[in-house]
Design a protein around this motif. Sequence first.
Motif, PDB file in Angstrom:
ATOM      1  N   LEU A 492       0.750  -1.203  -0.175  1.00 28.56           N
ATOM      2  CA  LEU A 492      -0.140   0.073  -0.006  1.00 28.56           C
ATOM      3  C   LEU A 492       0.897   1.209   0.167  1.00 28.56           C
ATOM      4  CD1 LEU A 492      -2.712  -1.060   2.621  1.00 28.56           C
ATOM      5  CD2 LEU A 492      -3.245  -0.319  -0.020  1.00 28.56           C
ATOM      6  N   GLN A 493       1.956   1.221   0.764  1.00 29.35           N
ATOM      7  CA  GLN A 493       2.803   2.540   0.687  1.00 29.35           C
ATOM      8  C   GLN A 493       3.559   2.603  -0.380  1.00 29.35           C
ATOM      9  OE1 GLN A 493       5.435   2.546   4.209  1.00 29.35           O
ATOM     10  NE2 GLN A 493       6.111   4.380   3.770  1.00 29.35           N
ATOM     11  N   TRP A 494       3.915   1.404  -1.239  1.00 36.93           N
ATOM     12  CA  TRP A 494       4.720   1.735  -2.543  1.00 36.93           C
ATOM     13  C   TRP A 494       3.588   2.123  -3.455  1.00 36.93           C
ATOM     14  CZ3 TRP A 494       4.950  -3.373  -6.040  1.00 36.93           C
ATOM     15  CH2 TRP A 494       5.741  -2.799  -7.274  1.00 36.93           C
ATOM     16  N   LEU A 495       2.354   1.490  -3.455  1.00 38.18           N
ATOM     17  CA  LEU A 495       1.291   2.229  -4.395  1.00 38.18           C
ATOM     18  C   LEU A 495       1.096   3.675  -4.013  1.00 38.18           C
ATOM     19  CD1 LEU A 495      -0.844   2.152  -6.563  1.00 38.18           C
ATOM     20  CD2 LEU A 495      -2.465   1.188  -4.789  1.00 38.18           C
ATOM     21  N   ALA A 496       1.002   4.165  -2.831  1.00 39.83           N
ATOM     22  CA  ALA A 496       0.749   5.513  -2.391  1.00 39.83           C
ATOM     23  C   ALA A 496       1.846   6.514  -3.062  1.00 39.83           C
ATOM     24  CB  ALA A 496       0.600   5.732  -1.057  1.00 39.83           C
ATOM     25  N   GLU A 497       3.140   5.770  -2.943  1.00 44.00           N
ATOM     26  CA  GLU A 497       4.289   6.774  -3.274  1.00 44.00           C
ATOM     27  C   GLU A 497       4.305   6.791  -4.884  1.00 44.00           C
ATOM     28  OE1 GLU A 497       6.325   8.333  -1.817  1.00 44.00           O
ATOM     29  OE2 GLU A 497       6.252   7.688   0.161  1.00 44.00           O
ATOM     30  N   SER A 498       3.757   5.728  -5.560  1.00 45.49           N
ATOM     31  CA  SER A 498       3.779   5.656  -6.859  1.00 45.49           C
ATOM     32  C   SER A 498       2.731   6.575  -7.508  1.00 45.49           C
ATOM     33  CB  SER A 498       3.406   4.226  -7.605  1.00 45.49           C
ATOM     34  OG  SER A 498       4.259   3.365  -6.981  1.00 45.49           O
ATOM     35  N   VAL A 502       3.473  10.296  -9.673  1.00 50.36           N
ATOM     36  CA  VAL A 502       2.992  10.899 -10.820  1.00 50.36           C
ATOM     37  C   VAL A 502       1.947  11.953 -10.858  1.00 50.36           C
ATOM     38  CG1 VAL A 502       3.171   8.581 -12.190  1.00 50.36           C
ATOM     39  CG2 VAL A 502       1.107   8.896 -10.759  1.00 50.36           C
ATOM     40  N   GLY A 503       1.735  12.369  -9.719  1.00 51.57           N
ATOM     41  CA  GLY A 503       0.714  13.642  -9.275  1.00 51.57           C
ATOM     42  C   GLY A 503      -0.388  13.310  -9.098  1.00 51.57           C
ATOM     43  N   GLN A 504      -0.936  12.045  -8.698  1.00 53.87           N
ATOM     44  CA  GLN A 504      -2.507  11.818  -8.677  1.00 53.87           C
ATOM     45  C   GLN A 504      -2.293  11.807  -6.861  1.00 53.87           C
ATOM     46  OE1 GLN A 504      -2.284   8.498 -11.957  1.00 53.87           O
ATOM     47  NE2 GLN A 504      -4.286   8.572 -10.677  1.00 53.87           N
ATOM     48  N   LEU A 505      -2.288  12.952  -6.330  1.00 50.02           N
ATOM     49  CA  LEU A 505      -2.246  13.231  -4.983  1.00 50.02           C
ATOM     50  C   LEU A 505      -3.652  12.665  -4.151  1.00 50.02           C
ATOM     51  CD1 LEU A 505      -0.364  16.757  -4.775  1.00 50.02           C
ATOM     52  CD2 LEU A 505       0.507  14.337  -4.571  1.00 50.02           C
ATOM     53  N   PRO A 506      -4.667  12.984  -4.835  1.00 49.13           N
ATOM     54  CA  PRO A 506      -5.779  12.413  -3.877  1.00 49.13           C
ATOM     55  C   PRO A 506      -5.830  11.027  -3.847  1.00 49.13           C
ATOM     56  CG  PRO A 506      -6.703  13.858  -5.541  1.00 49.13           C
ATOM     57  CD  PRO A 506      -4.973  13.666  -5.705  1.00 49.13           C
ATOM     58  N   ASP A 507      -5.269  10.078  -4.724  1.00 52.90           N
ATOM     59  CA  ASP A 507      -5.302   8.540  -4.561  1.00 52.90           C
ATOM     60  C   ASP A 507      -4.236   8.204  -3.742  1.00 52.90           C
ATOM     61  OD1 ASP A 507      -7.191   7.955  -6.532  1.00 52.90           O
ATOM     62  OD2 ASP A 507      -5.997   8.377  -8.175  1.00 52.90           O
ATOM     63  N   ALA A 508      -3.139   9.171  -3.704  1.00 52.99           N
ATOM     64  CA  ALA A 508      -1.965   8.664  -3.020  1.00 52.99           C
ATOM     65  C   ALA A 508      -2.428   8.837  -1.219  1.00 52.99           C
ATOM     66  CB  ALA A 508      -0.752   9.680  -3.140  1.00 52.99           C
ATOM     67  N   GLN A 509      -3.172   9.980  -1.411  1.00 52.01           N
ATOM     68  CA  GLN A 509      -3.693  10.241   0.285  1.00 52.01           C
ATOM     69  C   GLN A 509      -4.699   9.012   0.510  1.00 52.01           C
ATOM     70  OE1 GLN A 509      -5.240  14.159   0.971  1.00 52.01           O
ATOM     71  NE2 GLN A 509      -6.476  13.382   2.541  1.00 52.01           N
ATOM     72  N   ILE A 511      -4.729   5.961  -0.478  1.00 51.21           N
ATOM     73  CA  ILE A 511      -4.105   4.681  -0.157  1.00 51.21           C
ATOM     74  C   ILE A 511      -3.221   4.792   0.913  1.00 51.21           C
ATOM     75  CG2 ILE A 511      -2.301   3.080  -1.196  1.00 51.21           C
ATOM     76  CD1 ILE A 511      -5.034   3.001  -2.438  1.00 51.21           C
ATOM     77  N   LEU A 512      -2.481   5.843   1.438  1.00 50.65           N
ATOM     78  CA  LEU A 512      -1.694   5.993   2.502  1.00 50.65           C
ATOM     79  C   LEU A 512      -2.222   6.078   3.725  1.00 50.65           C
ATOM     80  CD1 LEU A 512       1.443   6.331   2.831  1.00 50.65           C
ATOM     81  CD2 LEU A 512       1.157   8.702   2.870  1.00 50.65           C
ATOM     82  N   GLU A 513      -3.508   6.537   3.502  1.00 46.71           N
ATOM     83  CA  GLU A 513      -4.283   6.705   5.024  1.00 46.71           C
ATOM     84  C   GLU A 513      -4.940   5.097   5.128  1.00 46.71           C
ATOM     85  OE1 GLU A 513      -7.500   9.037   3.931  1.00 46.71           O
ATOM     86  OE2 GLU A 513      -6.447  10.951   4.769  1.00 46.71           O
ATOM     87  N   GLU A 514      -4.855   4.150   3.954  1.00 49.52           N
ATOM     88  CA  GLU A 514      -5.185   2.845   4.526  1.00 49.52           C
ATOM     89  C   GLU A 514      -3.909   1.950   4.921  1.00 49.52           C
ATOM     90  OE1 GLU A 514      -6.650  -1.370   2.276  1.00 49.52           O
ATOM     91  OE2 GLU A 514      -6.509   0.668   1.070  1.00 49.52           O
ATOM     92  N   ALA A 515      -2.879   2.513   4.324  1.00 47.34           N
ATOM     93  CA  ALA A 515      -1.643   1.798   5.052  1.00 47.34           C
ATOM     94  C   ALA A 515      -1.022   2.228   6.265  1.00 47.34           C
ATOM     95  CB  ALA A 515      -0.110   2.465   4.110  1.00 47.34           C
ATOM     96  N   LEU A 516      -1.526   3.555   6.696  1.00 49.00           N
ATOM     97  CA  LEU A 516      -1.312   4.041   7.991  1.00 49.00           C
ATOM     98  C   LEU A 516      -2.311   3.109   8.788  1.00 49.00           C
ATOM     99  CD1 LEU A 516      -0.293   5.928  10.120  1.00 49.00           C
ATOM    100  CD2 LEU A 516      -2.082   7.601   9.449  1.00 49.00           C
ATOM    101  N   SER A 517      -3.292   3.029   8.498  1.00 49.15           N
ATOM    102  CA  SER A 517      -4.254   2.125   9.434  1.00 49.15           C
ATOM    103  C   SER A 517      -3.939   0.525   9.548  1.00 49.15           C
ATOM    104  CB  SER A 517      -5.730   2.124   8.879  1.00 49.15           C
ATOM    105  OG  SER A 517      -6.541   1.343   9.536  1.00 49.15           O
ATOM    106  N   GLN A 533       4.308  11.035   8.302  1.00 45.35           N
ATOM    107  CA  GLN A 533       4.988  12.155   7.831  1.00 45.35           C
ATOM    108  C   GLN A 533       4.820  12.257   6.195  1.00 45.35           C
ATOM    109  OE1 GLN A 533       9.259  11.732   8.541  1.00 45.35           O
ATOM    110  NE2 GLN A 533       9.766  13.313   7.205  1.00 45.35           N
ATOM    111  N   THR A 534       4.822  11.204   5.666  1.00 46.73           N
ATOM    112  CA  THR A 534       4.538  11.145   4.083  1.00 46.73           C
ATOM    113  C   THR A 534       3.096  11.684   3.891  1.00 46.73           C
ATOM    114  OG1 THR A 534       5.996   9.294   3.720  1.00 46.73           O
ATOM    115  CG2 THR A 534       4.367  10.020   2.065  1.00 46.73           C
ATOM    116  N   LEU A 535       2.027  11.371   4.699  1.00 48.28           N
ATOM    117  CA  LEU A 535       0.755  12.112   4.485  1.00 48.28           C
ATOM    118  C   LEU A 535       0.833  13.486   4.654  1.00 48.28           C
ATOM    119  CD1 LEU A 535      -2.157  10.819   4.065  1.00 48.28           C
ATOM    120  CD2 LEU A 535      -2.314  10.707   6.426  1.00 48.28           C
TER     121      LEU A 535
END
Length: 807
Positions: A492-498, A502-509, A511-517, A533-535
């Motif tokens: 999930l973190q790898w997907l969020a960083e990807s 590529v500038g898809q920040l809403p998707d990154a946020q 996915i990262l919230e799910e990874a954090l959970s 921190q990344t979030l």
Amino acid sequence: MNTFLVGAIRHPGADSSVDGGTDPLSTFADLELGGKVLVSAELVIFNRTVQYHPLCLMLHIDSSPSSLPAPSKCFGRESVVADIIQRIDNGVQCLAITGAPGIGKSAVAKDLIYHDTVASHFRHCRLWVPCAEAMTFVGFCNMLLDSIWGPSLSARLLGGRYSLSPRAIESHLAAAVESLLRSGPRHLLVLDDFDAIWGRNDLRRDVEHVLEILLQAPHLTIVITLRGTRTPAVVQWTKEIDPLPLQAAQWVFLSIHPVDDGSLIDLLLAVDCVPLTVTTLAFAGRARNWAPSDLLAIWRAEQKLLVDLRLPHHRSFEGELIRLDPDAKKLLSILSVLPGGVSTAELSNLAADIQNVYEAVGQLSSSSLAQLPPNGRYQLLSPIRAYALQYYKIDTPSRQSLYTYYFSRIKRHGSRPGDVAFRAAARYFIEEEVNIYAVLESALEQGCSIAIEAAVENSDLLSCTRPRVDIATKAVALARKLSPDNLLSQCLQWLAESYRAVGQLPDAQCILEEALSEYRRVGDRSRAAQSLQTLGLIRYQRGDKIAGILKLEEALEEFRLLRDAPREASCLLSLGEKYFENDRSEDARISFQQAMSQFKDTDDRGSRAQALHHLGRLHASKGHLDIARSQIDEALKTYRELDDRAAAANCLMLLSHLYPDINEKRSALEEVLSEYLNLGRRLDAAFAMKRLAPLYTAQGRYEEALALHKRAIPEFSHFVFVYAAAESQLDMGLLYLKMERYHEARLALEIARQKHVIHGDRRRAAIAIVNIISCLLHQGDQDSALSLLETHRGDIEEFFEVEVAQP
């Protein structure tokens, strides 16, 4: 009217001697076309070596090139056509245009026969034979006769020619062509799709004999187009056609379907800029209202897209595939899943069970199914690869061998940033990026759990390459299915960083919230704090600056609770940057100094240098340039001592802004660019190229500046920095204009204009238009220049009046 000599036409039943049989003239006495008598009663005698009557008829016929194919615009092949014309001018009598299916061989030949130089030189003596329509040797010879005389006249002259023997037809052809060319001007004969008849091994000897007879005529130039490298022995010079240059491929696509949502370059690179493929996709996009991103997604998700579209060039290589031996077919299936190609040294490792792998690759190369580009890696072009993936699937043992080979190589090269081996590892990942991703994707689709482990273990190295959201998504899907909690959160973190890359920040946020959970659920507080921190950085990037800073402050407290001093200091640096960007200079200074203190306590010289670097940036913003340069120089010295090339490059980039001298700026940027490329930081490298190109231009190093633009534009497009890509495209067009390369300037400026129109930047679009008009005027095309001026007069007057008023 042109006068042609036609020889060796024998009346049915006539004796082979000159005096015997029926008078040959009686055969043609009533030959008319539309009521017009085409044959006079004048005889011509000439000496020749072929058998049959040494008699000729002087025919007066209209020789307009009605048999020529319709002209069509050929993009990006100007230098190829010019090269062929130069060879013809130098007396080369038989030339071959070779290349893979769909690469544009016939298009180049069409461009050649309609080129002004060729048209004025050969005039009506340009002949075109579509060999693909010839099913037999006799049919091939008849098509040559049809091309010389015209189908109707040829049929009347030879009567039952299709029932004649091959040798009789060949002799008729020889005498006719010899007489024709001895009495007339130079002729150009194009044998298009020649491999349709040349590929028949049983006919090859006879076909080559026909070419030998034709070439006895000194005024005849023959151009043949065919696949593969096995050309007739009479061919004196061969031109192999490569895929289109990227810029030309863009123009081909946009001229059909003028839509670019930022994914066009990626789409063109995915299909290797093969002209017929690009054209087909453009028409498909226009018909179905698909944007390049839609086409790219379908292409990546379903490799048989091109097969389903039933491209005409599939038929052209199906026969070649059938004729391959089992080893060559097996190698074809292996290469089909390695789009990045395979070096000669790796062939034996990747195809260990193929007894003679070099003979197999020779078969693929000689038929143009595989290519060996300048990078020295055998590979299949996209249409062939898509077809092979569909109909020549790799067998399970070979697939497993590929997984083992690449995953073991990944593990051997694996390391972390700061490790001594990281730079070498990054270079390997960059070189093998396309294949690594292809193997990862294949393994994930096959449900191979080791692929997930390989990906998450090397996520830092994968971040050096182009982000692939689609592959990271497949890794997440497989991790959910296999339910390894630790791997799921890391995927999930790898997907969020990807997504973030590529500038898809809403998707990154999201996915990262799910990874954090997930991290919190499994009790991994350290990774949870890193995700937090990344979030915070993502929230800040999305414009929610207050929330972003609050998240960073929350992560900072968590690191302090965990007594993770290095992570705490790293978070302080992130916070200091955001404070600095929000004019909270004092808070920024305190954060940087606290980070320096933390790093000093842990004897972390590298991170302390990073804090010093940020302090230098802070002083530079306040105009304290001497203090700034001193601090940044000290940080740079430390980075170099620690061999932290990435951080050194960041320092040099900042210093390049502070140097007043152009040579110092250029030197710093050259070093920055070299390091970014070595480390695989492609977007950073692209911006370094964008800054370096104007310096080269100012110093008259135009070719080097052009090379930088050409490399930067695809990177900007890939990372969805569409405005930077459009700006660089415009700069490149203006540079071509400065160099007086008007055709290339027009092409680059037209692409830039379309991109700026798509992005709503009317001012830069108007600048492109004005300079396109300038190109047209320099080329003497005043009508087109005036037409363009009238079409865009409103925008030109609006924006250039503003520019004049506010220089």
